[in-house]
Design a protein around this motif. Structure first.
Motif, short mmCIF file in Angstrom:
data_model
loop_
_atom_site.label_atom_id
_atom_site.label_comp_id
_atom_site.label_asym_id
_atom_site.label_seq_id
_atom_site.Cartn_x
_atom_site.Cartn_y
_atom_site.Cartn_z
N GLY A 35 0.83 -1.21 0.00
CA GLY A 35 0.00 0.00 0.00
C GLY A 35 0.86 1.26 0.00
O GLY A 35 0.61 2.19 -0.77
N ARG A 36 1.87 1.27 0.83
CA ARG A 36 2.78 2.43 0.90
C ARG A 36 3.48 2.63 -0.45
O ARG A 36 3.60 3.74 -0.95
N MET A 37 3.92 1.53 -1.03
CA MET A 37 4.62 1.61 -2.31
C MET A 37 3.68 2.14 -3.41
O MET A 37 4.06 2.98 -4.22
N LEU A 38 2.45 1.64 -3.40
CA LEU A 38 1.46 2.09 -4.38
C LEU A 38 1.21 3.59 -4.25
O LEU A 38 1.12 4.31 -5.25
N SER A 39 1.08 4.05 -3.01
CA SER A 39 0.76 5.47 -2.82
C SER A 39 1.94 6.33 -3.31
O SER A 39 1.73 7.38 -3.90
N ASP A 40 3.17 5.85 -3.14
CA ASP A 40 4.33 6.59 -3.66
C ASP A 40 4.30 6.60 -5.19
O ASP A 40 4.50 7.63 -5.82
N LYS A 41 4.05 5.44 -5.78
CA LYS A 41 4.09 5.35 -7.24
C LYS A 41 2.98 6.18 -7.90
O LYS A 41 3.17 6.72 -8.97
N LEU A 42 1.81 6.23 -7.28
CA LEU A 42 0.66 6.91 -7.89
C LEU A 42 0.48 8.33 -7.39
O LEU A 42 -0.39 9.05 -7.84
N ASN A 43 1.34 8.67 -6.39
CA ASN A 43 1.18 9.97 -5.74
C ASN A 43 -0.20 10.11 -5.10
O ASN A 43 -0.86 11.14 -5.20
N PHE A 44 -0.66 9.05 -4.48
CA PHE A 44 -1.91 9.03 -3.73
C PHE A 44 -1.60 9.17 -2.24
O PHE A 44 -0.49 8.89 -1.81
N LYS A 45 -2.62 9.56 -1.48
CA LYS A 45 -2.46 9.54 -0.02
C LYS A 45 -2.43 8.08 0.44
O LYS A 45 -2.86 7.19 -0.32
#
Ligand code: S3P
Length: 174
Positions: free
Chosen positions: A18-28
């Motif tokens: 989840g943390r990695m996804l939020s970094d990659k997508l620039n999501f919270k």
């Protein structure tokens, strides 16, 4: 944009991915367990020990409601979050639900069972964990997509989820 909601059994990699996804997508990024710990100023282990599971589930539902009202957010849920159908209803309103899976060997290796940080797994045998995984399966089946993380790196898992998200939403990821 739609949220990405990660559900699945304990220690399948929801928080890391989840943390990695939020970094990659620039999501919270919201990890429901982390929010609960901050709210109570106690670890999950201590919340269970002092107030019991029912109390934890009540706070979890409150946190899920708030998280579900966000957009552009990756939400990593606790392993028991989808047991409550109201939680699922809230999360799927503006979220694509992804279930991460892993085999019992991978879970036993990753979960630090004897530490007590996951009260539900504390001192459980592999057989008991497999039983619980089976009992929980129906709650995880609400997901739209499933990714088996047993033999994948978190980055590989995150990239698969981004592909699903792209298909679902036409979201451009360079
Ligand atoms: C639980 C999973 C835990 C945490 C709590 C209860 C469960 O989260 O919410 O210990 O019932 O499966 P993780 O799935 O992040 O370990």
């Amino acid at each position: 944009m739609k949220n990405i909601v990660l559900i699945g059994f304990m220690a399948v990699g929801k928080t890391t991915v989840g943390r990695m996804l939020s970094d990659k997508l620039n999501f919270k990024f919201i990890d429901t367990d982390e929010v609960i710990e901050n709210k109570c100023n106690k670890t999950i282990q201590n919340i269970f020990a002092e107030f019991g599971e029912g109390y934890f589930r009540k706070i979890e539902s409150d946190v899920v409601k708030i998280a579900s009202s966000c957009t552009d957010t990756v939400i990593s849920c606790g392993g028991g979050t989808p047991k409550d159908p109201d939680n699922v209803r809230s999360l799927e309103k503006n979220g694509m639900i992804i279930c991460l899976k892993a085999d019992a060997d991978a879970i036993c290796k990753r979960a630090d069972i004897s530490s007590g940080i996951r009260p539900i797994l504390y001192n459980k045998s592999k057989n008991e964990i497999e039983d619980l995984m089976l009992k929980r399966q129906k709650y995880y089946d609400v997901a739209q997509y499933f990714v088996d993380t047993s033999d994948l790196t978190p980055e590989e898992v995150a990239d698969m989820i981004i592909e699903y998200y792209r298909k679902e939403t036409d979201f451009y990821v360079p």
